[in-house]
Design an enzyme around this catalytic site. Sequence first.
Site, PDB file in Angstrom:
ATOM      1  N   ASP A  51     -62.287  59.729 -40.812  1.00 23.70           N
ATOM      2  CA  ASP A  51     -63.070  60.775 -40.163  1.00 23.70           C
ATOM      3  C   ASP A  51     -64.344  61.009 -40.959  1.00 23.70           C
ATOM      4  OD1 ASP A  51     -62.152  63.052 -37.920  1.00 23.70           O
ATOM      5  OD2 ASP A  51     -63.764  63.709 -39.243  1.00 23.70           O
ATOM      6  N   VAL A  61     -68.372  56.155 -37.957  1.00 18.81           N
ATOM      7  CA  VAL A  61     -68.096  54.913 -37.238  1.00 18.81           C
ATOM      8  C   VAL A  61     -69.364  54.189 -36.794  1.00 18.81           C
ATOM      9  CG1 VAL A  61     -65.826  55.667 -36.446  1.00 18.81           C
ATOM     10  CG2 VAL A  61     -67.839  56.108 -35.011  1.00 18.81           C
ATOM     11  N   SER A  85     -62.468  57.141 -21.482  1.00 17.30           N
ATOM     12  CA  SER A  85     -62.367  58.400 -20.737  1.00 17.30           C
ATOM     13  C   SER A  85     -62.511  58.110 -19.253  1.00 17.30           C
ATOM     14  CB  SER A  85     -63.481  59.364 -21.178  1.00 17.30           C
ATOM     15  OG  SER A  85     -63.576  60.473 -20.303  1.00 17.30           O
ATOM     16  N   TYR A 108     -72.552  59.781 -22.263  1.00 18.26           N
ATOM     17  CA  TYR A 108     -71.110  59.676 -22.514  1.00 18.26           C
ATOM     18  C   TYR A 108     -70.432  58.744 -21.511  1.00 18.26           C
ATOM     19  CZ  TYR A 108     -66.367  61.479 -23.529  1.00 18.26           C
ATOM     20  OH  TYR A 108     -65.044  61.612 -23.868  1.00 18.26           O
ATOM     21  N   LYS A 167     -68.532  55.290 -22.490  1.00 23.86           N
ATOM     22  CA  LYS A 167     -67.113  55.118 -22.217  1.00 23.86           C
ATOM     23  C   LYS A 167     -66.854  53.960 -21.258  1.00 23.86           C
ATOM     24  CE  LYS A 167     -65.242  58.343 -24.755  1.00 23.86           C
ATOM     25  NZ  LYS A 167     -64.459  57.955 -25.964  1.00 23.86           N
TER      26      LYS A 167
END
Length: 259
Positions: free
Chosen positions: A49, A76, A154, A167, A171
């Site tokens: 994280d 990341v 998602s 987003y 995804k």
Amino acid sequence: MTTTPARPIEEPTTLLNGRTALVTGAAQGIGFAIARILSRHGASVVIADIDRAAAAKAAAEISATGGTASSVTMDVADEAQVQTGVDHAVATFGGLHVYVNNAGITRDASMRKMSLDQFRSVIDVHLQGAWLGTRAAANAMRETGGGSIVMISSTSGKTGIFGQTNYSAAKAGMVGLAKAAAKEVAKYGIRVNVIQPGLIRTAMTESLPADIWDQKLAEVPLGRAGEPDEVGKAVLFLASDLSSYVTGAVLEVHGGRFM
């Protein structure tokens, strides 16, 4: 519609005994639920994280309940940090067998109002981050004779959501990435699959205005929001030998929403 409380984690098994799993964005929410379930079923887990303190706390919590866990600081979107995380897993637990691309952010705005930085930051974390993680994990898994890589995408990537051009694009891109990567690494015994969660009960979703929450809930045929553990159980399936002949697949965990 009615909702139900969080479901308890099922009895532990040995499905992942002797295996190491690294989960990104695992200090809280869905990522932590995934890490906790993989640990409960025998995996040594690495909590990766960007929040160093939160990652250490999450790893300590898993260790305190009888699991084996370590933590590593990881952005990341940073190639060097991703490699450091993978190297940490291998050095600490002797190999890497499961890698879960879960870390994510949102920078919602209508396309007209969204800045280029808002678009790029979401793409960098979700899509570039998943590519970096998949590449590094696959290289490590070749040394251990195979493994499982899981993308947490998602339903936004399937249907598109107003105010989420960044987003939704990221995804959706994770699905294409997974399918292409699955073809490249299958010969090494590495499987790559995708989970597309729908409305999951987290701190973020529960902060939505009541009318928005009710609107979303009304779209779910099962009549309730999902729980983070239910995403974790889907990851467990894809991480274990229960899914030994599954690769390049997309598993929708959404209670029937957006079928």
